[in-house]
Design a protein around this motif. Structure first.
Motif, short mmCIF file in Angstrom:
data_model
loop_
_atom_site.label_atom_id
_atom_site.label_comp_id
_atom_site.label_asym_id
_atom_site.label_seq_id
_atom_site.Cartn_x
_atom_site.Cartn_y
_atom_site.Cartn_z
N ALA A 142 41.88 77.19 65.24
CA ALA A 142 43.06 77.19 66.11
C ALA A 142 42.66 77.07 67.58
CB ALA A 142 43.87 78.47 65.88
N LEU A 143 41.58 77.75 67.96
CA LEU A 143 41.10 77.65 69.34
C LEU A 143 40.66 76.23 69.66
CD1 LEU A 143 40.20 78.89 72.04
CD2 LEU A 143 38.02 79.50 70.92
N LEU A 144 39.94 75.58 68.74
CA LEU A 144 39.49 74.21 68.96
C LEU A 144 40.67 73.25 69.08
CD1 LEU A 144 36.42 74.02 66.52
CD2 LEU A 144 36.37 74.10 69.02
N LEU A 145 41.69 73.45 68.25
CA LEU A 145 42.87 72.60 68.34
C LEU A 145 43.60 72.80 69.67
CD1 LEU A 145 44.33 72.88 64.72
CD2 LEU A 145 43.25 70.89 65.76
N TRP A 146 43.66 74.05 70.13
CA TRP A 146 44.30 74.32 71.43
C TRP A 146 43.51 73.65 72.56
CZ3 TRP A 146 42.52 77.21 75.70
CH2 TRP A 146 43.48 77.44 76.68
N LEU A 147 42.19 73.76 72.49
CA LEU A 147 41.36 73.11 73.51
C LEU A 147 41.50 71.59 73.44
CD1 LEU A 147 38.08 75.24 73.22
CD2 LEU A 147 39.73 75.25 75.11
N LEU A 148 41.62 71.03 72.21
CA LEU A 148 41.81 69.60 72.07
C LEU A 148 43.13 69.16 72.68
CD1 LEU A 148 40.97 66.85 70.88
CD2 LEU A 148 42.08 67.53 68.74
N ALA A 149 44.21 69.90 72.40
CA ALA A 149 45.51 69.56 72.97
C ALA A 149 45.47 69.64 74.49
CB ALA A 149 46.59 70.50 72.42
N ARG A 150 44.81 70.66 75.02
CA ARG A 150 44.70 70.80 76.47
C ARG A 150 43.90 69.66 77.07
NH1 ARG A 150 41.97 76.06 79.53
NH2 ARG A 150 42.38 75.36 81.68
N GLN A 151 42.81 69.27 76.40
CA GLN A 151 41.98 68.17 76.87
C GLN A 151 42.74 66.85 76.87
OE1 GLN A 151 39.05 67.62 78.19
NE2 GLN A 151 39.07 65.39 77.94
N GLU A 152 43.50 66.60 75.81
CA GLU A 152 44.23 65.35 75.71
C GLU A 152 45.34 65.26 76.76
OE1 GLU A 152 42.86 62.97 72.89
OE2 GLU A 152 41.72 64.35 74.15
N ARG A 153 45.97 66.39 77.08
CA ARG A 153 46.99 66.38 78.13
C ARG A 153 46.40 66.09 79.50
NH1 ARG A 153 49.22 70.82 75.13
NH2 ARG A 153 48.12 72.28 76.51
N ALA A 154 45.16 66.53 79.69
CA ALA A 154 44.52 66.35 81.00
C ALA A 154 43.83 65.00 81.15
CB ALA A 154 43.50 67.47 81.23
N SER A 155 43.52 64.33 80.02
CA SER A 155 42.74 63.10 80.07
C SER A 155 43.62 61.93 80.52
CB SER A 155 42.14 62.80 78.70
OG SER A 155 41.49 61.55 78.68
N SER A 156 43.04 61.02 81.29
CA SER A 156 43.77 59.82 81.71
C SER A 156 43.86 58.78 80.60
CB SER A 156 43.07 59.19 82.93
OG SER A 156 41.72 58.85 82.61
N SER A 157 42.97 58.85 79.62
CA SER A 157 43.02 57.94 78.47
C SER A 157 42.66 58.72 77.21
CB SER A 157 42.05 56.76 78.67
OG SER A 157 40.75 57.23 78.97
N PRO A 158 43.57 59.55 76.72
CA PRO A 158 43.27 60.43 75.58
C PRO A 158 43.07 59.65 74.29
CG PRO A 158 45.61 60.49 76.09
CD PRO A 158 44.96 59.70 77.18
N LEU A 159 42.25 60.22 73.40
CA LEU A 159 42.06 59.62 72.08
C LEU A 159 43.34 59.70 71.26
CD1 LEU A 159 38.53 61.01 71.14
CD2 LEU A 159 39.08 58.77 72.10
#
Length: 490
Positions: free
Chosen positions: A253-270
Motif C-alpha cells: 500500500a505504501l509503494l502504491l501511494w508513493l507511485l500515485a504521488r510520483q505519477e502526479r508530480a511527473s511531467s510525463s508519467p508512465l
C-alpha cells in the motif's frame, strides 16, 4: 561517444522492394498478429502445464504457480516502461529485440534443470513479451491505412483469441506426447520467422518530441505489483493475519501511494493519473482485473481438478479447457449488438450472472457428481459466453469515459490491468487451493501426496472464491457503466 550511441539507436531500414508492395501493410499486420498469437498461446498453455511442472520439480502449489506469475509480473512491470522508451527511441529495433529475447528465453525455459532456473528464464520471457506488447498496436496503427485499420484491429483481436483458444488444446497434446519442455520450444520457430520479417518489413519509427523518462515510476511500479501478488499467493502459508502478511500488504500500500504521488508530480508519467479522475474509468479498470482473474482462476483450479483429481488424459483436459476461450471468441463479436439493446450496465450484470451460474455448476460437479464431464462442459461454456459478453463492452465504455486525447493511454492502462488480473487469478487460485488442501489433508500433506478425493474436495471448496470475483465484477461494472443506453433505443 554520441556518434556510437546514435548508430546504435538508428533503426535498420526496411527492404525497399517490400515497402513498395501493396501487401506490405498486411505483412506487418501478420507480424504483429504472430506476436499476439504467441503471447496468448504462452499465457494459456502454461496454465495447463502447472500440475506437470509441480510434479517434475516436486514443488508445492505456491511455488509452482510462480511459473505463470513470473512471466505475468515481468510483463506487467515492464509494459509501461517499454511503452515510454519506445516512444522516445523508436519501436522497430525494440520490437525485434523483444522477439529475440522472447525466443531465447523460451528455449532456455525448455532447457531448465531446476525450478529456480525456469523462474529466471520466465522473467526474461516476460520482459521480451512486454517489449512486444508495448509496440504491437502502435506499429499496426502506424502502418495500416486508416480506411483498413478497423479490419486490421479485428484480425489482431482474432489472433489473440486463436492463441488463447489453442493454448489448452495444443498444450494438452504436447504434454501428452512430447513432454513439458516442448510447450516452451513450440513458440521458437514463430519468433525466429518474425525477427526476419520484422527486420525486412517494419518501417522506421517516427519519433516525436523527446519526453523525459519517469525514473521514479519505473522503480516503484514493479515492486508494488510483485509484492501484492506474492502476498496473495503465499497468504495461505503465512496466515491471513500473520505479521508477514499484514506487513507485506502495508508495504505494498505504501509503494502504491508513493507511485500515485510520483505519477502526479511527473511531467510525463508512465501511468497518466488524469485517467483515474473519471469514476467510470476507475470502475472499468477494476472490472477488467476481476474478469481476467475469474478466467485464469478457472484455468488454474480446473487444470488440477481434471488432470490430477480425475486423472483424465492431458490431451482431453486441454480440449475441455479450450471451451472457455472458444466461447469467448464466438460470443465477443455479438456483444456490441447485445449491449446496444440492453445497455452497458445491464449486459455486465447479465454476463456475470452467466459466469456465476457456470461457477455454481462447477461447484455442483467437481468431486460431487458422477456426470462431471457434462456439467463441466456446461460450466465452461457459460463462463466463456459470460466473459465474451463482458470484456469487450467493458473495455469500450472504460476507454470512452476519458477525453479523446487520453484514449491511447487508457488502452495501454487497460492492457496492464488485464495482465494484473491474470496474475491475481493465478495467485487467488493457488492460495485458496493450498489453504483448502491443507485443511482437508492436514498440514503435513500437499497436493503431490494428496489422494484424488482430497484434491477434488479442495478444488470444490476453492470455487466459491471465483463466485465472489464474478459478483464483485458485476457490481463494479454496474456502478461504473454509463446509464441510459438501452432507454435511448426504445
Amino acid at each position: 561517444m554520441s556518434l556510437i550511441s546514435s548508430r546504435l539507436l538508428t533503426e535498420p531500414a526496411p527492404l525497399s522492394w517490400i515497402v513498395h508492395q501493396r501487401w506490405h501493410p498486411w505483412l506487418v499486420l501478420g507480424l504483429v498478429c504472430v506476436g499476439a498469437f504467441v503471447g496468448q498461446l504462452d499465457a494459456t498453455i502454461v496454465q495447463l502445464a502447472l500440475p506437470s511442472l509441480g510434479a517434475t520439480f516436486d514443488a508445492p502449489l505456491q511455488h509452482v504457480s510462480w511459473v505463470a506469475l513470473a512471466y505475468l509480473l515481468a510483463f506487467a512491470s515492464f509494459l509501461p516502461i517499454f511503452g515510454r522508451l519506445c516512444e522516445m527511441f523508436g519501436r522497430k529495433s525494440l520490437y525485434i529485440v523483444g522477439y529475440a529475447l522472447f525466443i531465447v528465453a523460451s528455449a532456455l525455459c525448455g532447457l531448465a534443470a531446476t525450478l529456480e532456473q525456469l523462474l529466471l528464464f520466465r522473467v526474461l520471457q516476460g520482459i521480451g513479451g512486454s517489449l512486444l506488447g508495448a509496440n504491437s498496436i502502435a506499429i499496426l496503427v502506424a502502418t495500416v491505412p486508416t480506411e483498413a485499420r478497423g479490419r486490421a484491429l479485428g484480425y489482431f483481436a482474432a489472433a489473440q483469441a486463436i492463441g488463447m483458444s489453442a493454448g489448452p488444446a495444443l498444450g494438452g497434446f504436447i504434454l501428452a506426447n512430447l513432454g513439458w519442455r516442448w510447450i516452451f520450444w513450440v513458440t521458437v520457430p514463430f519468433g525466429a520467422l518474425a525477427i526476419i520479417i520484422g527486420w525486412l518489413a517494419l518501417p522506421r519509427s517516427t519519433i516525436g518530441a523527446r519526453k523525459s523518462f519517469d525514473f521514479g515510476g519505473a522503480l516503484l511500479i514493479g515492486p508494488a505489483l510483485i509484492l501484492i501478488v506474492a502476498t496473495l499467493n503465499h497468504m495461505s502459508h503465512w496466515g491471513l493475519f500473520s505479521p508477514v502478511t499484514l506487513g507485506s500488504f502495508s508495504l505494498a500500500a505504501l509503494l502504491l501511494w508513493l507511485l500515485a504521488r510520483q505519477e502526479r508530480a511527473s511531467s510525463s508519467p508512465l501511468i497518466d493519473p488524469r485517467l483515474f479522475q473519471s469514476p467510470s474509468f476507475r470502475c472499468g479498470t477494476l472490472a477488467v482485473i476481476l474478469a481476467y482473474a475469474l478466467l485464469y482462476g478457472t484455468f488454474f483450479l480446473m487444470s488440477f481438478a481434471l488432470g490430477h483429481g480425475y486423472g483424465e488424459p492431458l490431451a482431453e483436459v486441454g480440449l475441455r479447457l479450450a471451451i472457455v476461450p472458444v466461447a469467448i471468441g464466438l460470443t465477443a463479436p455479438f456483444s456490441a449488438r447485445i449491449k446496444d439493446r440492453m445497455g452497458e450496465g445491464l449486459i455486465s450484470v447479465v454476463a456475470m450472472l452467466l459466469c456465476g451460474l457456470g461457477v455454481t455448476i462447477m461447484m455442483l460437479s467437481v468431486g460431487v457428481s458422477p456426470n462431471h464431464r457434462l456439467l463441466d462442459t456446461m460450466a465452461f461454456t457459460l463462463i466463456g459466453i459470460g466473459l465474451g459478453l463482458f470484456i469487450a463492452p467493458t473495455n469500450n465504455w472504460t476507454i470512452a469515459s476519458v477525453p479523446a486525447e487520453l484514449a491511447g493511454a487508457a488502452g495501454s492502462t487497460l492492457n496492464l490491468m488485464r495482465v494484473l488480473g491474470t496474475s491475481l487469478g493465478v495467485a487467488v487460485g493457488a492460495t485458496t487451493l493450498a489453504w483448502r488442501l491443507s485443511e482437508v489433508t492436514g498440514k503435513d500433506r500437499d497436493w503431490l501426496t494428496a489422494d484424488s478425493e482430497s484434491l477434488l474436495t479442495a478444488v470444490h471448496e476453492s470455487l466459491p472464491a471465483l463466485l465472489v470475483i464474478a459478483v464483485a465484477a458485476a457490481l463494479v461494472a454496474w456502478r461504473g457503466a454509463p446509464a441510459g443506453k438501452a432507454a435511448q433505443l426504445t
